[in-house]
Design a protein around this motif. Structure first.
Motif, PDB file in Angstrom:
ATOM      1  N   ALA A 244      12.982   8.927  -2.053  1.00 36.95           N
ATOM      2  CA  ALA A 244      13.735   8.481  -3.577  1.00 36.95           C
ATOM      3  C   ALA A 244      12.533   7.733  -4.258  1.00 36.95           C
ATOM      4  O   ALA A 244      11.886   6.894  -3.575  1.00 36.95           O
ATOM      5  CB  ALA A 244      14.874   8.045  -3.494  1.00 36.95           C
ATOM      6  N   PRO A 245      12.287   7.719  -5.747  1.00 35.45           N
ATOM      7  CA  PRO A 245      11.318   7.091  -6.336  1.00 35.45           C
ATOM      8  C   PRO A 245      11.425   5.454  -5.897  1.00 35.45           C
ATOM      9  O   PRO A 245      10.530   4.956  -5.720  1.00 35.45           O
ATOM     10  CB  PRO A 245      11.638   7.339  -7.628  1.00 35.45           C
ATOM     11  N   ALA A 246      12.531   4.762  -5.725  1.00 29.99           N
ATOM     12  CA  ALA A 246      12.463   3.407  -5.432  1.00 29.99           C
ATOM     13  C   ALA A 246      12.254   3.138  -3.973  1.00 29.99           C
ATOM     14  O   ALA A 246      11.988   2.151  -3.811  1.00 29.99           O
ATOM     15  CB  ALA A 246      14.156   2.868  -5.432  1.00 29.99           C
ATOM     16  N   ALA A 247      12.104   4.075  -3.156  1.00 32.21           N
ATOM     17  CA  ALA A 247      11.892   3.653  -1.694  1.00 32.21           C
ATOM     18  C   ALA A 247      10.346   4.118  -1.582  1.00 32.21           C
ATOM     19  O   ALA A 247       9.945   3.841  -0.375  1.00 32.21           O
ATOM     20  CB  ALA A 247      12.735   4.828  -0.823  1.00 32.21           C
ATOM     21  N   ARG A 248       9.683   4.746  -2.660  1.00 34.28           N
ATOM     22  CA  ARG A 248       8.114   5.030  -2.318  1.00 34.28           C
ATOM     23  C   ARG A 248       7.522   3.851  -2.009  1.00 34.28           C
ATOM     24  O   ARG A 248       7.261   2.653  -3.166  1.00 34.28           O
ATOM     25  CB  ARG A 248       7.791   5.804  -3.162  1.00 34.28           C
ATOM     26  N   SER A 249       6.301   3.742  -1.378  1.00 37.74           N
ATOM     27  CA  SER A 249       5.494   2.407  -1.250  1.00 37.74           C
ATOM     28  C   SER A 249       4.488   2.898  -2.182  1.00 37.74           C
ATOM     29  O   SER A 249       3.921   3.924  -2.351  1.00 37.74           O
ATOM     30  CB  SER A 249       4.921   2.703   0.255  1.00 37.74           C
ATOM     31  N   ARG A 250       3.818   1.585  -2.888  1.00 38.90           N
ATOM     32  CA  ARG A 250       3.142   1.703  -3.957  1.00 38.90           C
ATOM     33  C   ARG A 250       1.804   1.042  -3.534  1.00 38.90           C
ATOM     34  O   ARG A 250       1.920  -0.065  -2.774  1.00 38.90           O
ATOM     35  CB  ARG A 250       3.602   0.804  -5.231  1.00 38.90           C
ATOM     36  N   ILE A 251       0.740   1.814  -4.038  1.00 39.05           N
ATOM     37  CA  ILE A 251      -0.682   1.016  -3.798  1.00 39.05           C
ATOM     38  C   ILE A 251      -0.847  -0.331  -4.380  1.00 39.05           C
ATOM     39  O   ILE A 251      -0.942  -0.144  -5.606  1.00 39.05           O
ATOM     40  CB  ILE A 251      -1.645   2.082  -3.751  1.00 39.05           C
ATOM     41  N   ARG A 252      -1.242  -1.379  -3.786  1.00 37.58           N
ATOM     42  CA  ARG A 252      -1.722  -2.667  -4.573  1.00 37.58           C
ATOM     43  C   ARG A 252      -3.014  -3.015  -3.947  1.00 37.58           C
ATOM     44  O   ARG A 252      -3.345  -3.160  -2.763  1.00 37.58           O
ATOM     45  CB  ARG A 252      -0.631  -3.738  -4.308  1.00 37.58           C
ATOM     46  N   TYR A 253      -4.077  -2.856  -4.961  1.00 37.77           N
ATOM     47  CA  TYR A 253      -5.025  -3.436  -4.717  1.00 37.77           C
ATOM     48  C   TYR A 253      -5.259  -4.987  -4.225  1.00 37.77           C
ATOM     49  O   TYR A 253      -5.042  -5.726  -4.835  1.00 37.77           O
ATOM     50  CB  TYR A 253      -6.297  -3.127  -5.658  1.00 37.77           C
TER      51      TYR A 253
ATOM     52  N   THR B  53       4.066  10.685   9.225  1.00 37.48           N
ATOM     53  CA  THR B  53       4.828   9.217   9.251  1.00 37.48           C
ATOM     54  C   THR B  53       3.554   8.237   9.154  1.00 37.48           C
ATOM     55  O   THR B  53       3.897   7.260   8.477  1.00 37.48           O
ATOM     56  CB  THR B  53       5.955   9.336  10.221  1.00 37.48           C
ATOM     57  N   MET B  54       3.018   8.457  10.186  1.00 33.39           N
ATOM     58  CA  MET B  54       1.798   7.154  10.418  1.00 33.39           C
ATOM     59  C   MET B  54       0.928   7.154   9.088  1.00 33.39           C
ATOM     60  O   MET B  54       0.859   5.951   8.967  1.00 33.39           O
ATOM     61  CB  MET B  54       1.134   7.670  11.573  1.00 33.39           C
ATOM     62  N   LEU B  55       0.734   8.134   8.571  1.00 34.97           N
ATOM     63  CA  LEU B  55      -0.257   8.230   7.481  1.00 34.97           C
ATOM     64  C   LEU B  55       0.621   7.551   6.114  1.00 34.97           C
ATOM     65  O   LEU B  55      -0.093   6.675   5.421  1.00 34.97           O
ATOM     66  CB  LEU B  55      -0.741   9.472   7.099  1.00 34.97           C
ATOM     67  N   ARG B  56       1.676   8.003   5.978  1.00 34.45           N
ATOM     68  CA  ARG B  56       2.531   7.467   5.161  1.00 34.45           C
ATOM     69  C   ARG B  56       2.620   6.047   5.117  1.00 34.45           C
ATOM     70  O   ARG B  56       2.507   5.084   3.954  1.00 34.45           O
ATOM     71  CB  ARG B  56       4.085   8.130   4.877  1.00 34.45           C
ATOM     72  N   LEU B  57       3.118   5.252   6.121  1.00 35.24           N
ATOM     73  CA  LEU B  57       3.133   4.187   6.396  1.00 35.24           C
ATOM     74  C   LEU B  57       1.682   3.256   6.336  1.00 35.24           C
ATOM     75  O   LEU B  57       1.760   2.045   5.801  1.00 35.24           O
ATOM     76  CB  LEU B  57       3.653   3.713   7.790  1.00 35.24           C
ATOM     77  N   ALA B  58       0.536   3.872   6.853  1.00 33.03           N
ATOM     78  CA  ALA B  58      -0.383   3.280   6.796  1.00 33.03           C
ATOM     79  C   ALA B  58      -1.376   3.384   5.423  1.00 33.03           C
ATOM     80  O   ALA B  58      -2.306   2.519   5.197  1.00 33.03           O
ATOM     81  CB  ALA B  58      -1.633   3.679   7.799  1.00 33.03           C
ATOM     82  N   TRP B  59      -0.998   4.277   4.645  1.00 30.22           N
ATOM     83  CA  TRP B  59      -1.694   4.703   3.380  1.00 30.22           C
ATOM     84  C   TRP B  59      -2.174   3.524   2.352  1.00 30.22           C
ATOM     85  O   TRP B  59      -3.333   3.272   1.980  1.00 30.22           O
ATOM     86  CB  TRP B  59      -1.416   5.769   2.732  1.00 30.22           C
ATOM     87  N   PRO B  60      -1.205   2.525   2.034  1.00 24.41           N
ATOM     88  CA  PRO B  60      -1.645   1.426   1.017  1.00 24.41           C
ATOM     89  C   PRO B  60      -2.644   0.572   1.797  1.00 24.41           C
ATOM     90  O   PRO B  60      -3.601   0.253   1.064  1.00 24.41           O
ATOM     91  CB  PRO B  60      -0.458   0.972   0.926  1.00 24.41           C
ATOM     92  N   ALA B  61      -2.517   0.129   3.028  1.00 23.03           N
ATOM     93  CA  ALA B  61      -3.407  -0.611   3.863  1.00 23.03           C
ATOM     94  C   ALA B  61      -4.879   0.083   3.811  1.00 23.03           C
ATOM     95  O   ALA B  61      -5.916  -0.507   3.637  1.00 23.03           O
ATOM     96  CB  ALA B  61      -3.043  -1.240   5.149  1.00 23.03           C
ATOM     97  N   TYR B  62      -4.756   1.448   4.118  1.00 25.90           N
ATOM     98  CA  TYR B  62      -5.916   2.232   4.426  1.00 25.90           C
ATOM     99  C   TYR B  62      -6.636   2.202   2.919  1.00 25.90           C
ATOM    100  O   TYR B  62      -7.752   2.300   2.828  1.00 25.90           O
ATOM    101  CB  TYR B  62      -5.608   3.499   4.904  1.00 25.90           C
ATOM    102  N   THR B  63      -5.994   2.511   1.913  1.00 24.53           N
ATOM    103  CA  THR B  63      -6.410   2.418   0.667  1.00 24.53           C
ATOM    104  C   THR B  63      -7.627   1.275   0.196  1.00 24.53           C
ATOM    105  O   THR B  63      -8.644   1.268  -0.173  1.00 24.53           O
ATOM    106  CB  THR B  63      -5.461   2.633  -0.412  1.00 24.53           C
ATOM    107  N   ASN B  64      -6.972   0.015   0.723  1.00 24.81           N
ATOM    108  CA  ASN B  64      -7.751  -1.205   0.719  1.00 24.81           C
ATOM    109  C   ASN B  64      -8.932  -1.373   1.541  1.00 24.81           C
ATOM    110  O   ASN B  64     -10.142  -1.615   0.974  1.00 24.81           O
ATOM    111  CB  ASN B  64      -6.967  -2.467   1.155  1.00 24.81           C
ATOM    112  N   GLU B  65      -9.002  -0.688   2.820  1.00 30.34           N
ATOM    113  CA  GLU B  65      -9.880  -0.565   3.721  1.00 30.34           C
ATOM    114  C   GLU B  65     -11.017   0.531   3.134  1.00 30.34           C
ATOM    115  O   GLU B  65     -12.210   0.257   3.068  1.00 30.34           O
ATOM    116  CB  GLU B  65      -9.588   0.249   4.970  1.00 30.34           C
TER     117      GLU B  65
END
Length: 279
Positions: free
Chosen positions: A264-273, A179-191
């Motif tokens: 669900a697709p609508a609830a998935r976080s998307r990566i934004r650069y 769960t931690m990885l799922r929440l952190a992943w978009p910000a971690y991608t920018n890092e």
């Protein structure tokens, strides 16, 4: 020399394979693309290894900062504060002073896992010394990202894990950490993207390159100095890093979809650069 022959001669020059002498005159676009692309091998090397080792340390630091035990929490907090609070270039300078200049001055340093002397060679080279700096820096930034995600893990998930009888390592591995990885992943991608961009600072760090072969910026600076035209070589470097950024976004996007596959697709976080202009 044809372009194909140029690629054969210089494509792997940055790792000591191929022609040893750089072209001296009549520079072609193929030579510049090939040699700068060859130097990108080192930038990718720094970025990939720093990400791998930094990910492990960042997880440990985030857990340490969330610990109720002060002896564990305080070192983690200071590690993050110091490395996030100081410029990366200054960290390169201090590491160069520690690994190279002080031992050369006769001041030996005991790091625990190794003893730095004037004869110590591996930490004085860019492949190791600069990598250590990048690894520690990204671990600090990623650790803060993971810590914030760790604090955001829904209490309902933890209570459900308790209801199922999950405790200790099993609870962390199967509920808290994913769960931690799922929440952190978009910000971690920018890092991760910023880390690959930060590898260009190795050229200015003072650490000598392996066998005098350099990274992408090393070759770009060579061509800019020889041709007195920086408007060809440096845009080539930028183009390579744009392509590298697209690769990172694609790979991390696949991981993000994997982490969010149960939603669900609508609830998935998307990566934004979101590029970091100031750090």
């Amino acid at each position: 020399m044809t372009c194909f022959e140029t690629i054969q001669a210089y494509g792997l020059r940055s790792i000591g394979i191929g022609e040893r002498l750089l072209p001296r005159s009549d520079f072609t676009l193929c030579q510049q693309f090939t040699l700068i692309g060859s130097g990108m091998i080192w930038n990718i090397y720094f970025g990939v290894l720093a990400l791998i080792f930094g990910f492990v340390l960042a997880t440990a630091v985030a857990m340490g900062k969330a610990s109720p035990v002060a002896l564990i929490r305080k070192p983690s907090e200071w590690f993050i504060f110091v490395l996030r609070g100081s410029p990366l270039f200054i960290q390169f300078f201090l590491a160069y002073e520690t690994f190279v200049l002080l031992p050369k001055s006769g001041i030996d340093i005991n790091l625990g896992f190794t003893h730095l002397t004037a004869q110590t060679s591996w930490l004085t080279k860019a492949w190791a010394g600069a990598l250590v700096v990048l690894f520690l820096n990204t671990a600090a930034y990623s650790g803060e990202i993971f810590y914030g995600a760790l604090r955001s893990v829904p209490k309902g998930d933890l209570e459900a894990a308790d209801a199922y009888g999950l405790t200790g390592w099993t609870k962390f591995r199967r509920v808290t950490w994913p769960t931690m990885l799922r929440l952190a992943w978009p910000a971690y991608t920018n890092e991760a993207i910023f880390l690959f961009h930060a590898t260009t600072l190795v050229y200015f760090s003072g650490f000598p390159a392996w066998k005098q072969q350099g990274d992408a910026l090393y070759y770009a600076s060579y061509f800019a100095d020889k041709t007195f035209n920086p408007f060809v070589a440096y845009p080539i470097v930028a183009g390579y890093f744009v392509l590298l950024t697209l690769v990172v976004i694609t790979i991390f996007g696949q991981v993000n979809r994997r982490l969010n596959r149960h939603l669900a697709p609508a609830a998935r976080s998307r990566i934004r650069y979101r590029p970091q202009l100031i750090r």
